[in-house]
Design an enzyme around this catalytic site. Structure first.
Site, PDB file in Angstrom:
ATOM      1  N   HIS A   1      -6.428  82.193  38.654  1.00 60.82           N
ATOM      2  CA  HIS A   1      -5.268  82.621  37.871  1.00 60.82           C
ATOM      3  C   HIS A   1      -5.281  82.083  36.440  1.00 60.82           C
ATOM      4  CE1 HIS A   1      -3.104  84.594  41.137  1.00 60.82           C
ATOM      5  NE2 HIS A   1      -3.652  83.669  41.896  1.00 60.82           N
TER       6      HIS A   1
ATOM      7  N   SER B   1      -0.991  79.527  41.905  1.00 61.15           N
ATOM      8  CA  SER B   1      -0.591  80.931  41.884  1.00 61.15           C
ATOM      9  C   SER B   1       0.848  81.172  42.306  1.00 61.15           C
ATOM     10  CB  SER B   1      -1.522  81.735  42.785  1.00 61.15           C
ATOM     11  OG  SER B   1      -1.487  81.229  44.102  1.00 61.15           O
TER      12      SER B   1
ATOM     13  N   LYS C   1      -8.795  89.532  39.449  1.00 57.07           N
ATOM     14  CA  LYS C   1      -7.450  89.370  38.885  1.00 57.07           C
ATOM     15  C   LYS C   1      -7.448  89.819  37.419  1.00 57.07           C
ATOM     16  CE  LYS C   1      -6.004  86.623  42.619  1.00 57.07           C
ATOM     17  NZ  LYS C   1      -6.300  85.407  43.360  1.00 57.07           N
TER      18      LYS C   1
HETATM   19  C1  LIG Z   1      -6.855  85.235  44.734  1.00 52.32           C
HETATM   20  C2  LIG Z   1      -7.452  83.894  44.809  1.00 52.32           C
HETATM   21  C3  LIG Z   1      -8.714  83.710  45.358  1.00 52.32           C
HETATM   22  C4  LIG Z   1      -9.459  84.835  46.015  1.00 52.32           C
HETATM   23  O1  LIG Z   1      -9.975  85.727  45.077  1.00 52.32           O
HETATM   24  P1  LIG Z   1     -10.371  87.201  45.525  1.00 52.32           P
HETATM   25  O2  LIG Z   1     -11.351  87.598  44.510  1.00 52.32           O
HETATM   26  O3  LIG Z   1      -9.136  88.013  45.523  1.00 52.32           O
HETATM   27  O4  LIG Z   1     -10.984  87.088  46.877  1.00 52.32           O
HETATM   28  C5  LIG Z   1      -9.260  82.450  45.333  1.00 52.32           C
HETATM   29  N1  LIG Z   1      -8.588  81.403  44.812  1.00 52.32           N
HETATM   30  C6  LIG Z   1      -7.367  81.544  44.279  1.00 52.32           C
HETATM   31  C7  LIG Z   1      -6.681  80.361  43.694  1.00 52.32           C
HETATM   32  C8  LIG Z   1      -6.756  82.785  44.273  1.00 52.32           C
HETATM   33  O5  LIG Z   1      -5.539  82.922  43.766  1.00 52.32           O
END
Ligand SMILES: *Cc1c(COP(=O)(O)O)cnc(C)c1O
Length: 396
Positions: A214, A186, A244
């Site tokens: 992502h 990310s 996301k």
């Molecule tokens: C954002 C993210 C998470 C957490 O996801 P949420 O649904 O926002 O709790 C887990 N792993 C990665 C790689 C992330 O970028």
């Protein structure tokens, strides 16, 4: 009376973070988190949200969420294993499994707690986990919670992974060994070398776990990094988030039926934390349906991502090794990265600085996340602002 020890601890540490440019100030957004956002009454081009496809404010999702509130209320009422499993949750899980090309899926309240839940449901103190050095904090915490031995391998370094897998197997110390990686990293936007990871996993009989927070909605025409490489049958855990690209809230694991059956009886947030609301479940289901029906949003995301990336590169910014729409502008020093972000915001672009401990020390950056919802005009305006601020700060 409050604790003096606590006050000393907090005041000293907060002052220290501020001194070193590591204290994050939160800017509340007034209104929806779309391609433009309003902060302190000022409208800014938003390049900082994970809302890759613009679905967080999509009318179709808003409609099904409202309808789900009318039909099911605002809360699930209980944890999934008592009577908080609504038909809407099952529909969502069926849709996720179809989307990911797996036998089954289980959903959680967030991606973060999904990693906490799923890793520790399967791995324990007799096991080892090979973890990429740049894995997300929720993976790191999930691994720690499991009490398995954590063996870090250098970021995307397949020689290091093979060497450490071999050592772990030959030590004879571990019952199970897992390799775990982000699908798309990310902070840099680079893609995990999944075909090689899967080869190494086959050679050493490793469990495979891909966190595609992502990659989902972005790679593989939307279905994710695993699909992008055609490895649906070779990855045990396809983990992802509904917060996301999907635009709502929640996390999930897609995999074989026996894995999902096990997670439904052993993953603690599923057993001890209330399920996501009806509106969330219905909106997430609708978002996945939209992605399965059409690649339009996905194509628009890539078009915008490539456009912004080419523009920033041409201006002379260091955009690192990005292979996806996530585009960092790496500045280096933490305070400079924060100053850069501040000046961009003053000039009309909301692009947040990311510094240690989220990224390694000395690689402070401003990270850009274009979305399918941005227009060319917005991106051109953003690039003009980047040029102005970049030159004023002698970054380009
Ligand atoms: C954002 C993210 C998470 C957490 O996801 P949420 O649904 O926002 O709790 C887990 N792993 C990665 C790689 C992330 O970028």
């Amino acid at each position: 009376m409050s604790s003096k020890t606590l006050d000393i601890f907090l005041n000293e540490n907060i002052a220290d973070l501020k001194e070193r440019g590591l204290y994050n100030e939160i800017d509340p957004v007034e209104g929806p988190n779309g391609p433009k956002i309003t902060i302190n009454g000022k409208t800014l081009i938003n390049l900082s949200s994970n809302n890759y496809l613009g679905l967080a404010t999509d009318e179709r999702l808003k409609q099904v969420a409202k309808a789900a509130i009318d039909s099911h209320g605002v809360g699930a009422g209980a944890v999934r294993t008592i009577n908080g499993t609504l038909d809407l949750h099952l529909k969502l899980e069926e849709k996720i499994a179809q989307f990911k090309g797996t036998q089954a899926a289980i959903s959680f309240q967030s991606g973060f707690n999904c990693n906490m839940a799923a890793i520790s449901a399967v791995m324990d103190k007799n096991d080892a986990i090979l973890s990429d050095a740049l894995n997300h904090a929720s993976i790191i915490d999930g691994c720690r919670l499991s009490k398995a031995k954590i063996i870090r391998f250098e970021h995307s370094d397949m020689n290091d992974l093979r060497k450490k897998a071999k050592e772990a197997v030959e030590s004879g110390l571990y019952k199970k060994i897992m390799v775990i990686t982000d699908g798309v990293f990310s902070m840099d936007g680079d893609i995990a070398k999944l075909p090689e990871i899967v080869d190494i996993a086959e050679e050493f009989d490793l469990l495979t776990y891909v966190d595609d927070a992502h990659g989902s909605g972005v790679l593989g025409k939307g279905a994710g990094t695993v699909k992008h490489f055609g490895l649906q049958d070779k990855v045990d855990f396809q983990m992802g988030t509904l917060s996301k690209a999907i635009g709502v809230i929640g996390g999930y694991v897609a995999g074989k039926q026996n894995l999902i059956d096990w997670l439904k009886v052993r993953s603690r947030p599923f057993l001890f934390s209330t399920a996501v609301s009806p509106a969330d479940a219905a909106a997430s289901t609708k978002a996945i349906e939209i992605l399965m029906e059409s690649t339009e949003l996905n194509e628009k995301l890539w078009e915008n991502g490539n456009y912004l990336k080419a523009g920033l590169k041409e201006l002379g910014f260091n955009i690192g090794n990005s292979e996806t729409p996530i585009t960092p502008c790496i500045v280096g020093e933490e305070k400079a990265a924060q100053e850069f972000s501040k000046r961009l915001i003053d000039a009309g672009v909301y692009a947040k600085s990311i510094v240690f401990p989220t990224v390694p020390r000395g690689t402070g950056r401003v990270r850009n996340m274009p979305s399918a919802a941005h227009t060319k005009e917005m991106l051109d305006e953003a690039l003009a602002i980047y040029e102005k601020v970049g030159k004023a700060m002698n970054l380009i």
